[in-house]
Design a protein around this motif. Structure first.
Motif, PDB file in Angstrom:
ATOM      1  N   SER A 175      43.621  63.109  33.398  1.00 35.36           N
ATOM      2  CA  SER A 175      43.776  63.704  34.514  1.00 35.36           C
ATOM      3  C   SER A 175      43.433  65.012  35.688  1.00 35.36           C
ATOM      4  O   SER A 175      43.587  65.582  34.351  1.00 35.36           O
ATOM      5  CB  SER A 175      45.357  63.072  34.791  1.00 35.36           C
ATOM      6  N   THR A 176      43.318  65.233  36.814  1.00 37.06           N
ATOM      7  CA  THR A 176      43.038  66.235  37.569  1.00 37.06           C
ATOM      8  C   THR A 176      43.388  65.529  38.995  1.00 37.06           C
ATOM      9  O   THR A 176      43.665  64.592  39.412  1.00 37.06           O
ATOM     10  CB  THR A 176      41.094  66.177  37.586  1.00 37.06           C
ATOM     11  N   ASN A 177      43.592  66.983  39.457  1.00 32.99           N
ATOM     12  CA  ASN A 177      44.139  67.098  40.645  1.00 32.99           C
ATOM     13  C   ASN A 177      44.010  68.352  41.743  1.00 32.99           C
ATOM     14  O   ASN A 177      43.357  69.382  41.550  1.00 32.99           O
ATOM     15  CB  ASN A 177      45.546  67.229  40.524  1.00 32.99           C
ATOM     16  N   ILE A 178      43.637  67.949  43.269  1.00 29.43           N
ATOM     17  CA  ILE A 178      43.146  69.035  44.188  1.00 29.43           C
ATOM     18  C   ILE A 178      44.750  69.204  45.200  1.00 29.43           C
ATOM     19  O   ILE A 178      44.511  68.553  45.464  1.00 29.43           O
ATOM     20  CB  ILE A 178      41.739  68.902  44.634  1.00 29.43           C
ATOM     21  N   TYR A 179      44.691  70.537  45.151  1.00 31.49           N
ATOM     22  CA  TYR A 179      45.752  70.930  46.387  1.00 31.49           C
ATOM     23  C   TYR A 179      45.632  71.959  47.088  1.00 31.49           C
ATOM     24  O   TYR A 179      44.685  72.956  46.711  1.00 31.49           O
ATOM     25  CB  TYR A 179      47.825  70.708  45.663  1.00 31.49           C
ATOM     26  N   ASN A 229      43.541  73.915  41.857  1.00 26.66           N
ATOM     27  CA  ASN A 229      43.441  72.147  40.956  1.00 26.66           C
ATOM     28  C   ASN A 229      44.134  72.557  39.239  1.00 26.66           C
ATOM     29  O   ASN A 229      43.953  73.537  38.948  1.00 26.66           O
ATOM     30  CB  ASN A 229      41.947  71.684  41.249  1.00 26.66           C
ATOM     31  N   TYR A 262      43.655  70.181  35.570  1.00 25.49           N
ATOM     32  CA  TYR A 262      43.166  69.310  34.350  1.00 25.49           C
ATOM     33  C   TYR A 262      44.375  68.687  33.637  1.00 25.49           C
ATOM     34  O   TYR A 262      45.029  69.863  32.823  1.00 25.49           O
ATOM     35  CB  TYR A 262      41.982  70.111  34.076  1.00 25.49           C
ATOM     36  N   SER A 279      46.574  71.000  28.991  1.00 24.77           N
ATOM     37  CA  SER A 279      46.669  71.113  30.176  1.00 24.77           C
ATOM     38  C   SER A 279      45.896  72.812  30.679  1.00 24.77           C
ATOM     39  O   SER A 279      46.211  73.679  30.278  1.00 24.77           O
ATOM     40  CB  SER A 279      47.698  71.450  31.317  1.00 24.77           C
TER      41      SER A 279
END
Length: 440
Positions: free
Chosen positions: A67-71, A93, A95, A287
């Motif tokens: 999963s990955t995210n950006i904020y 972000n 990972y 992570s």
């Protein structure tokens, strides 16, 4: 030139007749099985069973996800560089890779895999059962066609005899040996036989239509059936229904699919009971991430942050079912009742098949004896009818008695035909219960 054209037409017609397909019993059964939509649906269901088994086997393997995210954050927050609270905007972000594996689930996954395997094997038996059912229905219609094909031949034979009798009586009338009423009586018999032939031809056409419908053969396509090879009409004196039943339990698809259906329900019950056990699972993850302040200040590079902020973890989790709003206990009760129903249906199927085998054995024995009797009767009727023909010519009997004699002979021949074909049908059915394949 005209003779040459006629010859070419005759050769062409002979070629067309020679190329006309004659359908054997096996040809009809194979065609019906190939194009019947029931087989198509069962084959699709078998693919679902195979997919379920692959999924069940995959349940023993660890799962893996990434999963990955950006904020972007605004207002008061933690500075990722100094780990202190500041009031500014932050961009970042992350990972993560995560894997988990079930260590114990009350053996639910094992039972699921066993159930999926049983379902896949059951699907094979259900497909064969469907094919056999279609083949048996096709075989019965095929023999019906043969029966009416035979009655057409017998009716034609009687009509030919009536036509010959009418010609002979007309000549005798011209010689003064017979009167006009005698000719009228024979002419009425000839008309009656002609009607009988027409009726039998119509019955034959109806049975051919039924056979085409069962085979899913185009209705406008011709269907010419071949005669079956006659088996010896020796009955089944050496065959025992109980012994045949034991063989059928090991080979008959109907019984095997019923047995596997019961086993699958048993696995469902065990899966439901395993829901009461705790579940132990193991997980591990890795992570990293990147972040920066949006106030224009300097920040560590993306590559260096990904390296410095790496982290990994291992976790063991235990889930104990305490209260599931009665869903688990209700599922156990439902699966137990489904198992009871499956066992009852299996017992019913066993009794049904045993009854069918007993009936088939009795039919073969009875029809063999019946055929011997009706054949002797036909021979006696034929001899009596020949005698009555001579008596009629000599004026010893009237036309009504001659017609009665002819009809009795015809009925006896039809009865002999029906008994013979019925024996062939029951004999093939008994061979099927003994383990012979319907379609080679």
């Amino acid at each position: 030139m005209r003779n040459l054209l006629t010859t070419l037409i005759l050769l062409l017609s002979q070629t067309i007749v020679a190329q006309e397909k004659v359908w054997t019993l096996e040809d009809c059964m194979q065609y019906a099985v190939k194009y019947n939509p029931q087989c198509v649906r069962q084959e699709a269901q078998n693919k679902i069973y195979r997919a379920d088994q692959v999924e069940a086997v995959g349940g023993f393997l660890p799962s893996l996800s990434a999963s990955t995210n950006i904020y972007s954050r605004f207002g008061r927050g933690i500075d990722p560089e100094t780990n202190t609270y500041i009031s500014t905007s932050t961009f970042g972000n992350g990972y993560e890779i995560y894997s988990s594996m079930t260590l114990f689930d009350g053996l639910a996954q094992i039972y699921q895999a066993k159930k999926a395997k049983i379902n896949r094997l059951m699907g094979k038996e259900q497909l064969q059962e469907t094919k056999d059912k279609i083949a048996l229905e096709t075989m019965e219609l095929f023999f019906n066609v043969l029966y009416y094909k035979g009655t057409v031949g017998l009716a034609q034979q009687q009509l030919d005899e009536s036509i010959e009798n009418l010609k002979r009586i007309e000549r005798m009338k011209e010689l003064g040996l017979k009167s006009a009423p005698d000719v009228t009586e024979i002419r009425a018999k000839e008309a009656e036989d002609r009607y009988l032939l027409t009726r039998q031809i119509n019955m034959l056409n109806l049975e051919i239509i039924k056979l085409k419908e069962k085979m899913y053969l185009p209705i406008d396509e011709d269907l010419t059936v071949a005669d079956v090879e006659n088996q010896a009409l020796d009955g089944a004196s050496g065959e025992n229904a109980a012994e045949i039943f034991q063989t059928a339990k090991e080979s008959l698809p109907k019984l095997l699919s019923s047995e596997k259906s019961m086993s699958a329900r048993e696995m469902e019950y065990k899966v439901a009971r395993s829901l009461l056990f705790p579940t132990l699972s193991l997980g591990a993850g890795f992570s990293t991430g990147f972040s920066r302040l949006m106030d224009g200040s300097t920040y560590t590079s993306f590559k260096e942050q990904l390296k410095n902020r790496q982290g990994s973890y291992v976790q063991v989790s235990l889930s104990i079912p305490l209260f599931s709003r009665f869903s688990n206990t209700s599922e156990i009760k439902r699966s137990k009742q489904r198992l009871i129903i499956a066992k009852s249906q299996h017992e019913e199927t066993l009794r049904q098949v045993y009854g069918e085998i007993e009936q088939a054995v009795a039919d073969v024995k009875g029809l063999s004896d019946e055929y011997q009797s009706v054949r002797k009767k036909t021979e006696a009727m034929l001899a009596a009818h020949k005698t009555n023909l001579r008596k009629y010519d000599e004026g010893l009997i009237d036309a009504f008695e001659l017609a009665t004699s002819a009809n009795r002979l015809l009925n006896s021949r039809i009865e002999e035909l029906h008994t013979s074909l019925n024996f062939q049908l029951k004999r093939k059915l008994l061979n099927y219960y003994e383990g012979d394949a319907l379609i080679k």
